[in-house]
Structures are given as structure tokens and as C-alpha cells.
Design a protein around this motif. Structure first.
Motif, short mmCIF file in Angstrom:
data_model
loop_
_atom_site.label_atom_id
_atom_site.label_comp_id
_atom_site.label_asym_id
_atom_site.label_seq_id
_atom_site.Cartn_x
_atom_site.Cartn_y
_atom_site.Cartn_z
N ARG A 4 1.49 -3.28 -8.83
CA ARG A 4 0.60 -2.85 -7.55
C ARG A 4 -0.67 -3.41 -6.39
NH1 ARG A 4 1.43 3.19 -5.40
NH2 ARG A 4 1.40 2.84 -3.22
N ASP A 8 -0.42 -5.71 -3.42
CA ASP A 8 -2.13 -5.26 -2.28
C ASP A 8 -2.68 -6.43 -2.25
OD1 ASP A 8 -0.84 -3.14 -2.16
OD2 ASP A 8 -2.60 -2.04 -3.72
N HIS A 76 3.47 1.27 0.26
CA HIS A 76 3.24 -0.38 -0.09
C HIS A 76 2.38 -1.34 0.53
CE1 HIS A 76 4.72 0.66 -4.82
NE2 HIS A 76 5.41 1.37 -4.91
N ASP A 96 6.00 1.82 3.52
CA ASP A 96 5.48 0.12 2.81
C ASP A 96 5.15 -0.56 3.99
OD1 ASP A 96 6.34 1.03 1.00
OD2 ASP A 96 8.31 0.14 0.75
#
Length: 248
Positions: A4, A8, A76, A96
């Protein structure tokens, strides 16, 4: 966790031309640091360690200048650019691929505990610097909030909200946008600055010009037929070009 984090970093590099590489983003971007700390704080919050969650979020605020309540839900690939002064409330939900600039508030207007007090952002929403989004309503997928806008009501998907109080600009059917504009608009700024109030004023000025021209034609026709009409004293000369510049 690391997958993750890589996600990012990649999304920040894609959206920020100032980002040169992943190491720079990891070490120098407070928005990314704030999100990492928020994940720890949120984990404590949902595990019912409320005080610990608040304390962790408080440390994150001191380190980054970004205040995110541990109860907020963040999706996300969210990018908080620059970030200083951002405030995200307890019941806020961020979808997201959203982008939030410095000085933004996702705030509540109610004092009732246990209810939805803060906004929900759909996927891909962009909120410009200094914008205030206040209330438990929905900002639709792909919407843009212009810098310093004060939004107090729902924003439809794909629309743009600008001004104080915010006015909603809905994308017209069939209107073409560039691929870059569809993907991203820095600070929520639209290429044409489509303020509905400005458009309405321009339309009124143009309508007044057309009416004045039509009246001149009618008066000329009456004069040619031998009908004399009393002419009113002109108070101020109508200057449409000057008026159009004033409302741009």
C-alpha cells in the motif's frame, strides 16, 4: 502495508510534477507521513483504544501540520499535497484517488454525537487549497472543489463547486475535455473557469445589447413612417465591453 505504501508513492509521483523519485516522496512529503500515522491511529480507534488513537493522531498533527481524526475513513491512493492546515473530521469518508490541498477542512456543522457530521468524498474528488466542505453530505465521484470555496450542500458527480457560498457547475452533455483534464485538475481549477454567475451576467449583458439594437431598429422604422417618438435623456452610456470585462 508495504504494498500500500508503494501504491501511495506511485500515485503521488503520477500527480505531482515536483516529485522526482520514490525516496524523495517517502522522506519529504508530510501528506504521506500523515496518512501513515492515520492508519496506525485508525487501527487503534476501531480496536476500541480510543485515547491511544487520539494520542497517535495528535503526534501526527504535531509532526505534519495535518489533523486527521482517527475515526475518519480514508481510501487508497489519497494524496494530501503540501497539506499544512488540513483538518479532516471524525465521520469524514474519503474515497480512493482523491487529492486534497493545503488548508482544506472537511468539517461538521452539527453538535449531535453519533450521527454523520462530516462529508463523504467519492472516488477521484479534487479539493483545492483553502476550501471548506462542511456537513454530512456527499461530494460525487470525480467532482472538483475550487480553491477557497465554501461548500454547504451536495455536489453531483463530475461537477465543479466554486465560490462562497459555492455554486455548482455541472459538466454539459457532449462537451469535450482533454484527457489531462479528465484525469486531474490541480487545485480543482477548471480550464475555462466556468463560474455560473459569471456566465449568467455575460448572457444578461449580451441580451441587453441585442434588445438595445432591436429598439434602435424599431425607432428607425417608426421615424421612416413619419411617427415621432420622444427620446429619453441618456443617463449613462451603455458600454457592454466594459461591463463584460468587469465580470470576467
Amino acid at each position: 502495508m508495504f504494498s500500500r505504501l508503494r501504491e501511495d508513492i506511485a500515485s503521488i509521483i503520477a500527480r505531482d510534477p515536483a516529485a522526482r523519485n520514490g525516496w524523495e516522496v517517502l522522506t519529504c512529503y508530510p501528506g504521506l507521513h500523515a496518512l501513515i500515522v492515520h492508519r496506525w491511529a485508525h487501527a487503534c480507534w476501531i480496536a476500541d483504544f480510543k485515547w491511544l488513537g487520539r494520542f497517535v493522531s495528535h503526534i501526527g498533527r504535531i509532526l505534519t501540520g495535518i489533523e486527521i481524526h482517527p475515526g475518519a475513513k480514508i481510501g487508497h491512493r489519497v494524496f494530501i499535497d503540501h497539506g499544512f492546515g488540513v483538518v479532516i473530521g471524525e465521520t469524514a469518508e474519503i474515497g480512493d484517488d482523491c487529492t486534497i490541498y493545503q488548508g482544506v477542512t472537511l468539517g461538521g456543522t452539527s453538535l449531535n454525537k453519533g450521527m454523520k457530521r462530516h462529508p463523504t468524498l467519492g472516488r477521484g474528488v479534487i479539493i483545492g487549497a483553502g476550501a471548506q466542505v462542511l456537513g454530512g453530505f456527499m461530494v460525487g465521484e470525480g467532482a472538483k472543489i475550487g480553491s477557497n470555496a465554501v461548500v454547504l450542500k451536495e455536489v453531483p458527480a463530475g461537477a465543479t463547486a466554486i465560490g462562497n457560498p459555492a455554486r455548482i457547475v455541472v459538466k454539459q452533455a457532449g462537451r469535450q475535455e482533454s484527457a489531462a483534464a479528465r484525469m486531474f485538475a490541480a487545485y480543482g481549477v477548471t480550464p475555462n473557469g466556468d463560474d455560473p454567475l459569471t456566465k449568467a451576467l455575460h448572457d444578461l449583458i449580451n441580451h441587453a445589447v441585442a434588445q438595445e439594437h432591436q429598439i434602435d431598429l424599431i425607432l428607425s422604422a417608426l421615424k421612416g413612417s413619419g411617427v415621432l417618438c420622444e427620446k429619453l435623456i441618456e443617463q449613462h452610456k451603455f458600454d457592454p465591453e466594459h461591463l463584460n470585462k468587469l465580470v470576467e
